[in-house]
Motif scaffolding. Structure first.
Motif, PDB file in Angstrom:
ATOM      1  N   SER A  10      20.950  12.503  -9.598  1.00  0.00           N
ATOM      2  CA  SER A  10      19.320  12.715  -9.696  1.00  0.00           C
ATOM      3  C   SER A  10      18.432  11.505  -9.138  1.00  0.00           C
ATOM      4  O   SER A  10      18.531  10.372  -9.171  1.00  0.00           O
ATOM      5  N   ARG A  11      17.498  12.280  -8.432  1.00  0.00           N
ATOM      6  CA  ARG A  11      16.644  11.708  -7.512  1.00  0.00           C
ATOM      7  C   ARG A  11      15.218  11.485  -8.075  1.00  0.00           C
ATOM      8  O   ARG A  11      14.416  11.350  -7.313  1.00  0.00           O
ATOM      9  N   VAL A  12      15.086  11.900  -9.141  1.00  0.00           N
ATOM     10  CA  VAL A  12      13.655  12.175  -9.856  1.00  0.00           C
ATOM     11  C   VAL A  12      13.263  10.924 -10.342  1.00  0.00           C
ATOM     12  O   VAL A  12      14.158  10.179 -11.217  1.00  0.00           O
ATOM     13  N   TYR A  13      12.091  10.469  -9.970  1.00  0.00           N
ATOM     14  CA  TYR A  13      11.468   9.482 -10.673  1.00  0.00           C
ATOM     15  C   TYR A  13      10.222   9.766 -11.252  1.00  0.00           C
ATOM     16  O   TYR A  13       9.556  10.994 -10.924  1.00  0.00           O
ATOM     17  N   PHE A  14       9.649   9.345 -12.283  1.00  0.00           N
ATOM     18  CA  PHE A  14       8.167   9.520 -13.002  1.00  0.00           C
ATOM     19  C   PHE A  14       7.829   8.398 -13.436  1.00  0.00           C
ATOM     20  O   PHE A  14       8.304   7.493 -13.575  1.00  0.00           O
ATOM     21  N   THR A  15       6.353   8.490 -13.736  1.00  0.00           N
ATOM     22  CA  THR A  15       5.490   7.581 -14.421  1.00  0.00           C
ATOM     23  C   THR A  15       4.752   8.229 -15.370  1.00  0.00           C
ATOM     24  O   THR A  15       4.444   9.453 -15.354  1.00  0.00           O
TER      25      THR A  15
END
Length: 158
Positions: A10-15
């Motif tokens: 998984s290459r998803v990042y979130f803030t």
């Protein structure tokens, strides 16, 4: 909040800020594709409140070994609470929110209208995005795209 997956799949990042997801980065970490993901809550009086503005909120990490966040937003004047578990799927490029809406003060869930506010910004652009609905796997999704970037918003319950 800032989160991603410990896996390389998984290459998803979130803030996040004030209990909502503020940015989603995918497929690269330096380019935002979503700039707002929250709920709007309406009642029988026609009053609408967005989840982020002026609501009481708390955000915790129930397990310090995981980038899992527990967020809770409460509006006691309008008698509702939204609870969320926010995390990425380690096996797919997916951000997941498990959301529960609770009516308070003798109100019933049916007394409210709850809407998802999703503001895509494909390739860090605030304009030129297109969207459409797409049906796949028995679900209807809202798909936003611009150029070679796309995102899909799906829910598991209507």
């Amino acid at each position: 909040m800032i989160g991603t997956s410990a896996s390389s799949t998984s290459r998803v990042y979130f803030t996040g800020y004030r209990g909502i997801v503020t940015e989603v980065f995918y497929p690269v970490v330096d380019t935002v594709n979503t700039v707002d993901l929250q709920f709007l809550v309406g009642d029988a009086a026609g009053t609408f409140v967005d989840e982020e503005k002026l609501q009481n909120y708390s955000v915790t990490r129930p397990d310090l070994k995981a980038l899992l966040f527990q967020a809770e937003t409460t509006n006691t004047n309008h008698n509702w609470k939204i609870s969320k578990r926010i995390f990425t799927d380690p096996t797919r490029n997916t951000l997941i929110q498990r959301v529960t809406f609770t009516a308070l003060g003798g109100k019933k869930v049916g007394d409210f209208n709850v809407y998802v506010l999703h503001n895509p910004a494909m390739d860090n652009s605030g304009s030129g995005d297109t969207s459409r609905t797409l049906r796949a796997g028995g679900r209807t999704m809202l798909v936003a795209s611009q150029g070679n970037r796309a995102s899909a918003l799906a829910v598991s319950l209507p």
